[in-house]
Structures are given as C-alpha cells and as structure tokens.
Design a protein around this motif. Structure first.
Motif, PDB file in Angstrom:
ATOM      1  N   MET A  28       0.961  -1.834   0.028  1.00  8.87           N
ATOM      2  CA  MET A  28      -0.581   0.175   0.048  1.00  8.87           C
ATOM      3  C   MET A  28       0.615   0.828  -0.513  1.00  8.87           C
ATOM      4  SD  MET A  28      -3.113  -0.808  -0.494  1.00  8.87           S
ATOM      5  CE  MET A  28      -3.774   0.314   0.348  1.00  8.87           C
ATOM      6  N   LEU A  29       2.108   1.088   0.415  1.00  3.74           N
ATOM      7  CA  LEU A  29       3.151   2.309  -0.290  1.00  3.74           C
ATOM      8  C   LEU A  29       2.941   3.227  -1.384  1.00  3.74           C
ATOM      9  CD1 LEU A  29       6.493   1.272   1.657  1.00  3.74           C
ATOM     10  CD2 LEU A  29       4.543   2.347   2.820  1.00  3.74           C
ATOM     11  N   PRO A  30       2.728   4.552  -1.366  1.00  3.47           N
ATOM     12  CA  PRO A  30       2.117   4.744  -2.088  1.00  3.47           C
ATOM     13  C   PRO A  30       3.483   5.186  -3.896  1.00  3.47           C
ATOM     14  CG  PRO A  30       2.663   6.535  -0.637  1.00  3.47           C
ATOM     15  CD  PRO A  30       2.698   5.813   0.058  1.00  3.47           C
ATOM     16  N   LEU A  31       3.305   5.054  -5.058  1.00  2.56           N
ATOM     17  CA  LEU A  31       4.518   5.097  -5.800  1.00  2.56           C
ATOM     18  C   LEU A  31       3.393   7.251  -6.800  1.00  2.56           C
ATOM     19  CD1 LEU A  31       5.322   2.525  -8.013  1.00  2.56           C
ATOM     20  CD2 LEU A  31       6.898   3.838  -5.555  1.00  2.56           C
ATOM     21  N   VAL A  32       3.620   8.246  -6.245  1.00  4.39           N
ATOM     22  CA  VAL A  32       3.282   9.535  -6.231  1.00  4.39           C
ATOM     23  C   VAL A  32       1.493   9.384  -5.719  1.00  4.39           C
ATOM     24  CG1 VAL A  32       2.352  11.261  -8.019  1.00  4.39           C
ATOM     25  CG2 VAL A  32       4.578   9.696  -8.321  1.00  4.39           C
ATOM     26  N   ASP A  33       0.875   8.908  -6.056  1.00  7.50           N
ATOM     27  CA  ASP A  33      -0.190   9.003  -5.585  1.00  7.50           C
ATOM     28  C   ASP A  33      -1.056   7.579  -5.541  1.00  7.50           C
ATOM     29  OD1 ASP A  33      -1.667   9.261  -8.268  1.00  7.50           O
ATOM     30  OD2 ASP A  33      -2.227  10.869  -8.176  1.00  7.50           O
ATOM     31  N   LYS A  34      -0.936   6.389  -5.820  1.00  9.38           N
ATOM     32  CA  LYS A  34      -1.234   5.318  -6.033  1.00  9.38           C
ATOM     33  C   LYS A  34      -0.689   4.012  -5.566  1.00  9.38           C
ATOM     34  CE  LYS A  34      -1.423   4.215 -10.614  1.00  9.38           C
ATOM     35  NZ  LYS A  34      -1.748   4.302 -11.633  1.00  9.38           N
ATOM     36  N   PRO A  35      -0.977   3.058  -4.529  1.00  7.04           N
ATOM     37  CA  PRO A  35      -0.140   2.487  -3.781  1.00  7.04           C
ATOM     38  C   PRO A  35       0.330   1.398  -5.054  1.00  7.04           C
ATOM     39  CG  PRO A  35      -3.016   2.005  -3.579  1.00  7.04           C
ATOM     40  CD  PRO A  35      -3.008   2.816  -4.426  1.00  7.04           C
ATOM     41  N   ILE A  36       1.125   1.175  -4.746  1.00  4.45           N
ATOM     42  CA  ILE A  36       2.032  -0.743  -5.341  1.00  4.45           C
ATOM     43  C   ILE A  36       1.192  -1.357  -5.974  1.00  4.45           C
ATOM     44  CG2 ILE A  36       4.001  -2.296  -4.675  1.00  4.45           C
ATOM     45  CD1 ILE A  36       5.045  -0.129  -3.380  1.00  4.45           C
ATOM     46  N   ILE A  37       0.233  -2.111  -5.144  1.00  3.16           N
ATOM     47  CA  ILE A  37       0.025  -2.900  -5.628  1.00  3.16           C
ATOM     48  C   ILE A  37      -1.330  -2.309  -7.166  1.00  3.16           C
ATOM     49  CG2 ILE A  37      -2.290  -2.608  -3.972  1.00  3.16           C
ATOM     50  CD1 ILE A  37      -1.594  -6.251  -4.595  1.00  3.16           C
ATOM     51  N   GLN A  38      -1.766  -1.233  -7.332  1.00  2.00           N
ATOM     52  CA  GLN A  38      -3.152  -0.891  -7.590  1.00  2.00           C
ATOM     53  C   GLN A  38      -2.604  -1.119  -9.458  1.00  2.00           C
ATOM     54  OE1 GLN A  38      -4.879   3.067  -7.262  1.00  2.00           O
ATOM     55  NE2 GLN A  38      -5.346   2.509  -9.113  1.00  2.00           N
ATOM     56  N   TYR A  39      -1.019  -0.474  -8.965  1.00  2.00           N
ATOM     57  CA  TYR A  39       0.045  -0.259 -10.461  1.00  2.00           C
ATOM     58  C   TYR A  39      -0.032  -2.117 -11.386  1.00  2.00           C
ATOM     59  CZ  TYR A  39       2.490   4.093  -9.626  1.00  2.00           C
ATOM     60  OH  TYR A  39       2.017   5.347  -9.523  1.00  2.00           O
ATOM     61  N   CYS A  40      -0.206  -2.698  -9.712  1.00  2.00           N
ATOM     62  CA  CYS A  40       0.684  -4.348 -10.724  1.00  2.00           C
ATOM     63  C   CYS A  40      -0.907  -4.716 -11.048  1.00  2.00           C
ATOM     64  CB  CYS A  40       0.914  -5.361  -9.743  1.00  2.00           C
ATOM     65  SG  CYS A  40       2.763  -4.923  -9.445  1.00  2.00           S
ATOM     66  N   GLU A  42      -2.992  -2.577 -12.458  1.00  2.00           N
ATOM     67  CA  GLU A  42      -3.478  -2.490 -13.532  1.00  2.00           C
ATOM     68  C   GLU A  42      -3.256  -3.280 -14.460  1.00  2.00           C
ATOM     69  OE1 GLU A  42      -2.630   2.480 -13.058  1.00  2.00           O
ATOM     70  OE2 GLU A  42      -4.456   2.301 -11.821  1.00  2.00           O
ATOM     71  N   GLU A  43      -2.319  -3.600 -14.505  1.00  2.00           N
ATOM     72  CA  GLU A  43      -1.004  -4.164 -15.136  1.00  2.00           C
ATOM     73  C   GLU A  43      -1.486  -5.955 -15.705  1.00  2.00           C
ATOM     74  OE1 GLU A  43       3.171  -5.036 -14.482  1.00  2.00           O
ATOM     75  OE2 GLU A  43       3.400  -7.159 -15.713  1.00  2.00           O
ATOM     76  N   ALA A  44      -1.868  -6.076 -14.640  1.00  2.00           N
ATOM     77  CA  ALA A  44      -2.694  -7.399 -15.491  1.00  2.00           C
ATOM     78  C   ALA A  44      -3.655  -7.326 -15.432  1.00  2.00           C
ATOM     79  CB  ALA A  44      -2.846  -8.253 -13.926  1.00  2.00           C
ATOM     80  N   ARG A  45      -4.933  -5.966 -15.513  1.00  2.00           N
ATOM     81  CA  ARG A  45      -6.127  -5.833 -16.171  1.00  2.00           C
ATOM     82  C   ARG A  45      -6.149  -5.102 -17.902  1.00  2.00           C
ATOM     83  NH1 ARG A  45      -9.766  -1.747 -12.987  1.00  2.00           N
ATOM     84  NH2 ARG A  45      -8.364  -0.775 -13.260  1.00  2.00           N
ATOM     85  N   HIS A  90     -13.465   4.909  -8.793  1.00  2.00           N
ATOM     86  CA  HIS A  90     -14.576   3.810  -8.782  1.00  2.00           C
ATOM     87  C   HIS A  90     -13.827   3.470 -10.320  1.00  2.00           C
ATOM     88  CE1 HIS A  90     -18.557   5.714  -8.451  1.00  2.00           C
ATOM     89  NE2 HIS A  90     -18.414   5.183  -7.233  1.00  2.00           N
ATOM     90  N   THR A  91     -12.856   3.680 -10.537  1.00  2.00           N
ATOM     91  CA  THR A  91     -11.674   2.816 -11.580  1.00  2.00           C
ATOM     92  C   THR A  91     -10.968   1.530 -11.136  1.00  2.00           C
ATOM     93  OG1 THR A  91     -10.466   4.308 -12.048  1.00  2.00           O
ATOM     94  CG2 THR A  91     -11.699   4.600 -13.413  1.00  2.00           C
TER      95      THR A  91
END
Ligand code: G1P
Length: 285
Positions: A28-40, A42-45, A90-91
């Motif tokens: 949950m640590l952020p890169l800019v304003d998104k948590p690390i896990i969200q980047y991953c 998003e990559e999968a999606r 929502h996204t």
C-alpha cells in the motif's frame, strides 16, 4: 488457452521497509499517489486478466479496503460535487473480480502461490510480485501471455543483472531459442556462488496448473522457505519452461533505493508533476 486469473502474493512482512511497514502493508506504499499494488493490478487488467487473487496475511486489511467501495467517502465526494475524484475511485476496481485467501504462516513465495491452488482451479494463470513495478509500452504480463499462447509452456520473466547482484535473485540457466527467449535447463534461488548465468528472475510468471503438484513436492530451500524457483525446478522434470527477456523498465519497489527511483520515474511521467519535479531535480544535482 486464455489466461483470466492473476495471483498476487501479498503476505510478506515487508521487513526491508520498516518502520514504514509496521502498520501499513508494503503493497500500500504509494508511488506518487497510487499504492504499489494498484500498479500491478492495472498491469494485469491491461493484459486482459479479470480475476485478481490476493494471497494476504494478518495486517493486510488495507489492501482489501482499497479494492472495495468506501460508502462514506463516496457520499462525501458526491455531496461536495467532486465528480472527477469519484470517477477515479470507481476505476480502481472496475471490470475486475477480487478474491482473497490467506497464507497463515510465512513459509515462502512457493507456499504463498500454493495457497491459491483452489482459487486458480486448474487453469494456467499469471503471478505478479507486487515488489516489481514495470513500466512498459506493452504490459509485461501481456508480453508473457503472448509467449505462452505461442509455445503452451510456463514462462518466467528474466532480466540481465550485474554478476555482483546474482545472489539477490533466482537465476536461470537456459539455451537461447529465439529473440529474448530461452528454454530453461535449470534455475537456482539466490545462488551464493557460481551463478549459472546473469539472467535473473523478475516477479512475473505465467504458470501451468501442474506447478501446484510440483510445489506440494518441494522442500524448504533458500532461507528455509518453500521457494517458487524450486517448485519450477520440479516442474522442469516433466515440462518445458521458458524464460523471456521482457521489454520495459523494472523497479524493485520493495527496496528503499528502488522505491525512491520508482517514485521519481512515475513522478516524471505524470503530466501534473513532471515539469516541476524535473526543475527540482535539476536544482539539487
Ligand atoms: C523473489 C523470487 C526470486 C526473484 C525475485 C524477483 O525473491 O524468489 O527468484 O528473483 O523475487 O523480484 P524476493 O525478492 O521476494 O526475495
């Protein structure tokens, strides 16, 4: 065969990042304003995967909350007329199904993947290690899925690293069979000496379901843990495994320096921070 499921091993204690991770999961640590896990995720999606399987542990509730609806926050934003922010929220979990399972004991990455066995339910699947943040034109998972579709074999992402760093990674021994593509002959987790090459395993895998049987037969290895690398080594006894040098940049966001680099990299890509951040960096170096 289509790949629709991704496993995110997210049960680690994050000791490399203490004290930040004492109460906050490292995912949950952020890169800019998104948590690390969200980047991953998003990559999968972006690679066409719609079922996200998180293998978590105690103290990881924040991950579940992040991919859930926050009713209070949403009604507050609604009241204040903050439509754009609401849309952005929502996204986060749009078009995906998120399921969780727990790894009750910290027995290693191989064991974490094994915890997802029932949820994966006999299909080939992707594994994304949230520590590894990728920036690529074609998502790295998508690049690997293309290799999987062409060759119908498990695929491991690899990258060349300096010899001095081979002890920090799983290392493969392979024979080149195409551009950036290797048939794996052997692999070893964090070799202390005589690494078989400098092709390091990076946290993206496409695996066939037979990996679960292989992991069930895998004994404790490096660091006393059940290693995914050792499980794949077992899989090699009955199946071909490929290694793929992906196109793109990788950041080790589980490491202090890698995390800072990833933050700067992402900050320099974002239109709203790019210009000022560049100016600031120039002013201090
Ligand atoms: C894990 C894997 C290792 C791989 C690395 C990539 O190690 O076990 O084979 O090279 O991820 O990030 P960890 O960094 O979790 O110790």
């Amino acid at each position: 065969m289509n790949i629709t499921k991704a496993v995110f091993p997210s049960a680690g204690l994050g000791t490399r990042f203490l004290p930040a991770t004492k109460a906050v999961p490292k995912e949950m640590l952020p890169l800019v304003d998104k948590p690390i896990i969200q980047y991953c995720v998003e990559e999968a999606r972006a690679s066409g995967i719609d079922e996200m399987i998180f293998v978590t542990s105690r103290c990881k509730r924040a991950i579940e909350d992040h991919f859930d609806t926050s009713v209070e926050l949403e009604s507050l934003l609604e009241e204040k007329g903050k439509r754009e922010t609401l849309k952005m929220l929502h996204t986060i979990s749009e078009g995906i199904q998120v399921v969780y399972t727990r790894q009750k004991k910290a027995l290693g990455l191989g064991h974490a993947v094994l915890c997802a066995k029932r949820l994966v339910a006999g299909e080939p699947f992707a594994v994304l290690l949230p520590d590894d943040i990728m920036d690529a034109e074609v998502p790295v998972t998508e690049q690997m899925m293309r290799v999987f579709r062409r060759h119908s074999a498990s695929v491991i992402a690899v990258q060349r690293v300096p010899r001095s760093q081979t002890h920090m990674y799983g290392i493969i021994k392979g024979r080149k069979i195409g551009p950036g593509l290797y048939k794996v002959d052997d692999l070893v987790e964090k070799p202390r000496e005589n690494p078989p090459s400098n092709l390091a395993i990076i946290g993206r895998y496409i695996l066939v379901p037979e990996i679960f049987d292989a992991l069930e037969r895998t004994r404790h290895g490096s660091g006393g843990e059940i290693q995914l690398t050792d499980g794949i080594r077992r899989l090699l006894e009955t199946q071909d495994v490929l290694a793929f040098e992906f196109e793109g940049e990788r950041f080790d966001a589980g490491d202090r320096l890698g995390f800072l680099k990833a933050n700067i990299h992402m900050g320099l890509k974002r239109p709203e921070t790019k210009k000022e951040l560049k100016k600031f960096i120039k002013s201090i170096v």
